[in-house]
Design a protein around this motif. Structure first.
Motif, short mmCIF file in Angstrom:
data_model
loop_
_atom_site.label_atom_id
_atom_site.label_comp_id
_atom_site.label_asym_id
_atom_site.label_seq_id
_atom_site.Cartn_x
_atom_site.Cartn_y
_atom_site.Cartn_z
N VAL A 170 -12.82 31.24 127.96
CA VAL A 170 -13.87 30.40 128.55
C VAL A 170 -14.38 29.52 127.32
O VAL A 170 -14.55 28.14 127.26
N VAL A 171 -14.90 30.24 126.37
CA VAL A 171 -15.46 29.45 124.92
C VAL A 171 -14.47 28.72 124.37
O VAL A 171 -14.77 27.72 123.75
N GLY A 172 -13.35 29.28 124.50
CA GLY A 172 -12.15 28.57 123.38
C GLY A 172 -11.96 27.48 124.31
O GLY A 172 -11.76 26.12 123.61
N LEU A 173 -12.00 27.25 125.52
CA LEU A 173 -11.72 25.87 126.25
C LEU A 173 -12.92 25.11 126.06
O LEU A 173 -12.74 23.81 126.30
N ALA A 174 -13.94 25.58 126.25
CA ALA A 174 -15.24 24.72 125.91
C ALA A 174 -15.14 23.90 124.26
O ALA A 174 -15.45 22.69 124.39
N ASP A 175 -14.84 24.74 123.43
CA ASP A 175 -14.47 24.15 121.94
C ASP A 175 -13.38 22.99 122.10
O ASP A 175 -13.44 22.01 121.50
N TYR A 176 -12.57 23.44 122.83
CA TYR A 176 -11.33 22.55 123.05
C TYR A 176 -11.66 21.13 123.52
O TYR A 176 -11.34 20.05 123.21
N PHE A 177 -12.33 21.17 124.88
CA PHE A 177 -12.68 20.14 125.62
C PHE A 177 -14.06 19.44 125.12
O PHE A 177 -13.67 18.12 125.34
N VAL A 178 -14.73 19.99 124.85
CA VAL A 178 -16.22 19.30 124.32
C VAL A 178 -16.73 19.61 123.02
O VAL A 178 -17.74 19.49 122.46
N GLY A 179 -15.80 20.03 122.16
CA GLY A 179 -16.31 20.55 120.90
C GLY A 179 -16.82 19.36 120.06
O GLY A 179 -17.80 19.62 119.50
N ASP A 180 -16.22 18.08 119.81
CA ASP A 180 -16.60 17.13 119.33
C ASP A 180 -18.23 16.71 119.80
O ASP A 180 -19.00 16.74 118.83
N LYS A 181 -18.48 16.78 120.84
CA LYS A 181 -19.61 16.50 121.37
C LYS A 181 -20.73 17.60 121.15
O LYS A 181 -21.85 17.31 120.93
N LEU A 182 -20.29 18.77 121.13
CA LEU A 182 -20.98 19.99 120.80
C LEU A 182 -21.74 19.72 119.18
O LEU A 182 -22.74 19.95 118.84
N ASP A 183 -20.54 19.22 118.31
CA ASP A 183 -20.84 18.94 117.14
C ASP A 183 -21.97 18.00 116.76
O ASP A 183 -22.94 18.02 115.81
N LYS A 184 -22.04 17.20 117.78
CA LYS A 184 -23.02 15.89 117.67
C LYS A 184 -24.49 16.56 118.19
O LYS A 184 -25.42 15.97 117.76
N ILE A 185 -24.25 17.39 118.95
CA ILE A 185 -25.72 18.05 119.27
C ILE A 185 -26.23 18.76 118.28
O ILE A 185 -27.38 18.81 117.91
N ASN A 186 -25.29 19.73 117.86
CA ASN A 186 -25.50 20.71 116.79
C ASN A 186 -24.35 21.31 116.25
O ASN A 186 -23.75 22.27 116.87
N PRO A 187 -23.92 21.39 115.11
CA PRO A 187 -22.71 22.12 114.33
C PRO A 187 -22.88 23.54 114.49
O PRO A 187 -21.68 24.02 114.38
N LEU A 188 -23.90 24.12 114.62
CA LEU A 188 -23.82 25.55 114.80
C LEU A 188 -23.40 26.10 115.98
O LEU A 188 -23.22 27.43 115.90
#
Length: 641
Positions: free
Chosen positions: A173-191
């Motif tokens: 589940v978290v791997g798919l989150a990283d795959y699909f929206v990882g770049d957007k997560l980095d914009k929120i906070n790279p941590l």
């Protein structure tokens, strides 16, 4: 003569040994080396197995399906990602209840996947805050699995991470989150992505790389069940998506291949699933999830679809199909399930198995729902990508006339007048075992008439020393004899002997001696049981021939049913289903008196029996033998008229 007898004994011993032990095929280990996986594995930055942009999704998936996924995401925009408290985790050891923890844990993961897919499809950012909270909430959990899987402590030992089914699922589940929206997560906070990898590495990657031998489901010497391929599929997916060190990534993929050998080694040559069809989708179905991922991630260099075992493992599922959503349900298997037609179709295409392709087509037409919630997330995404590819011009699926699955000793057969029979031998130490050697079920025109009741709700007692106190696991509540008030016992030595199946145009039958499935105090020396579909007469016949060590104090034969029972005629029992479907049970009234009772539906373990069989209550028919002798035989037959 002595030479012939010796050969017979050796052959019998070989048959028992083959049924009892694993077969060291080691298909992956013998076919592939770590270096070849390293060479052929697509690098993480270049591996793009699923659509990421709205345009890619639109090309791959029908608009109606995409709109439905966005709607599901919208329904979860305000989802409350609850923490899992200590009290909630302790439910399991305090009361035996697993449901409260499961509702929150599974709910969070399902909501997160739906939000992730909706954001990937729409790409407007409106789901990201909910996704952020979902990921963070899951990462904050002390344990990604369920309390039932950590040895009775209730609370996890965070210094000693345990990999179970649901922790592995969470890694995907978290791997798919990283795959699909990882770049957007980095914009929120790279941590956030850093946290995803850290938690997955500590909870899944390191334990499986450093000490896989600690887990029974990775055993090289004992049979393993659905846990193995289910966890391996999630290990593969999460490693492929998250691990940036290419050497380590290849080591994990190869480790999962070697791990999967343990499951394939546990199967007999016929590929039978002793856990039953509903578990096959977590077992054989998860093997396919692994094979599909491995093939795609290695430019098709890791490919074992041509192996006969894989083909047999796959066709087990349509051999155990009865009608509609009914499947053969020995052991803990459920009597009904809605088969995943899209997955079955893809599996059939990969194997070039026309029958499986047709079964997949039938299943998708009958049950077209495309769910993104539930387990095996990689399968659900592949299903989305398969909707437009399915070939609807295949010939219609034709149910198999009969099947003998020798490694689990299961026989299925159907007649020209609507009768369906399934019976089995086996032993009483199967995965998800019930004490049911010699049991059988009968359906007529697709309706259950003589049933295996199936399992109740899973609680702490279900997989404890108290398991066989539950009525649905005991032979006294299966279609079996009770001698001197004693039923079968659990254990590998309680098994069928001299098992022989016949399938031809005249009959489909299974003969066996089930005496050894009972303890010594039952006093059974020989109990030869023959269950036969007589195709000449279009009837089913049960014939028992027994020898006891002494005259018994009591002898019963049980039949389980959900039908309306009419006992008004001597020598006949009318079992009435829906739409005037009726099965007639013929017995000798001079030999038997008949009683009935209703098994309990009260208590945590039994709640599901209130709805499991279409809200029909279960009746136990008890045939009481009126003449008690140490030696005898009897016949009970089942006809449509």
């Amino acid at each position: 003569m002595k030479k012939i007898k010796l050969i017979s004994i050796i052959l019998l011993m070989m048959n028992v040994a083959g049924y009892a032990q694993i077969i060291q095929r080691n298909i992956f280990a013998k076919s592939y080396q770590l270096e070849s996986v390293k060479k052929n594995l697509i690098p993480q930055k270049q591996w793009n197995p699923y659509p990421k942009t709205p345009a890619e999704w639109k090309d791959a998936v029908p608009d109606s399906v995409l709109r439905s996924i966005i709607k599901d995401g919208e329904a979860n925009l305000s989802y409350n990602f609850e923490p899992i408290t200590a009290t909630l985790s302790l439910d399991y050891v305090r009361s035996g209840d697993r449901s409260r923890h499961g509702k929150i844990s599974y709910g969070k993961r399902n909501a997160l996947v739906q939000l992730i897919l909706a954001e990937s499809i729409e790409n407007k950012g409106r789901f990201m805050e909910a996704i952020l909270n979902g990921i963070w909430s899951i990462c904050e959990e002390s344990y990604w699995g369920v309390p039932a899987h950590i040895g009775g402590t209730g609370l996890p030992d965070v210094t000693n991470p345990v990999v179970d089914l649901f922790s592995a699922e969470t890694a995907s589940v978290v791997g798919l989150a990283d795959y699909f929206v990882g770049d957007k997560l980095d914009k929120i906070n790279p941590l956030v992505r850093k946290r995803i990898y850290h938690e997955t590495n500590v909870r899944i990657f390191e334990p499986l790389l450093k000490n896989p031998e600690r887990y029974g489901w990775m055993s090289k010497t004992k049979p393993v069940n659905n846990w193995n391929p289910w966890i391996m599929s999630n290990w593969i997916l999460s490693a492929l998506l998250l691990e940036k060190d290419e050497n380590r990534r290849a080591e994990m993929v190869y480790g999962s291949m070697i791990g999967l050998d343990s499951y394939l080694n546990s199967l007999g040559d016929d590929g039978g699933c002793d856990e039953g069809p509903s578990y096959w989708f977590a077992a054989g179905g998860s093997v396919f999830d692994c094979l599909e991922l491995l093939q795609k991630a290695t430019h098709n260099t890791v490919n074992i679809y041509d192996n006969a075992l894989i083909k047999n493992m796959a066709n087990y599922i349509y051999k155990t199909h009865i009608s509609g959503d009914y499947f053969v349900n020995f052991a803990d298997a459920d009597p009904t399930l809605r088969p995943d037609g899209l997955m079955l179709y893809r599996f059939g295409k990969a194997l070039q198995d026309d029958k499986l392709i047709q079964f997949g087509n039938w299943a998708f037409a009958a049950y077209p729902s495309i769910k993104t919630e539930g387990y095996q997330r990689m399968r659900r995404i592949e299903n989305l990508l398969s909707v437009q590819k399915i070939d609807k011009n295949q010939p219609p699926f034709q149910p198999v006339k009969d099947a003998w699955i020798s490694d689990i000793q299961v026989l299925t057969a159907r007649s020209s007048n609507g009768l369906f029979l399934a019976t089995h031998g086996g032993h009483n130490d199967e995965s998800h075992n019930h004490n049911d050697v010699g049991d059988f079920i009968i359906y007529l025109d697709g309706q259950p008439m003589i049933i295996d009741a199936g399992r109740g709700n899973y609680t702490a007692r279900t997989f404890s020393k108290q398991r066989y106190e539950l009525w649905f696991t005991r032979s006294e509540y299966h279609n079996l004899p009770i001698v001197n008030g004693i039923g079968q016992k659990a254990g590998r030595n309680y098994e069928a002997h001299q098992v022989k199946a016949i399938t031809n145009d005249k009959e489909a039958s299974l003969a066996m001696d089930i005496a050894a499935s009972y303890p010594k105090e039952a006093g059974i020396t020989v109990w030869n049981r023959l269950v036969k579909l007589n195709r000449i007469k279009n009837i089913i016949e049960l014939s028992d021939n027994y020898v006891l060590s002494a005259s018994p104090t009591a002898m019963q034969q049980v039949l389980m049913t959900i039908c309306n029972v009419d006992l008004s005629q001597q020598g006949k029992i009318l079992l009435k289903g829906n739409n005037n479907v009726q099965l007639i049970v013929h017995y000798d009234p001079k030999v038997w008196s008949i009683a009935t009772d209703k098994p309990s539906t009260e208590g945590m373990e039994y709640e599901s029996f209130k709805t499991k069989w279409g809200r029909n209550s279960i009746t136990r028919l008890i045939f009481n033998k009126t003449t008690l002798e140490s030696k005898g035989q009897y016949k009970i037959s089942f006809t449509t008229e």
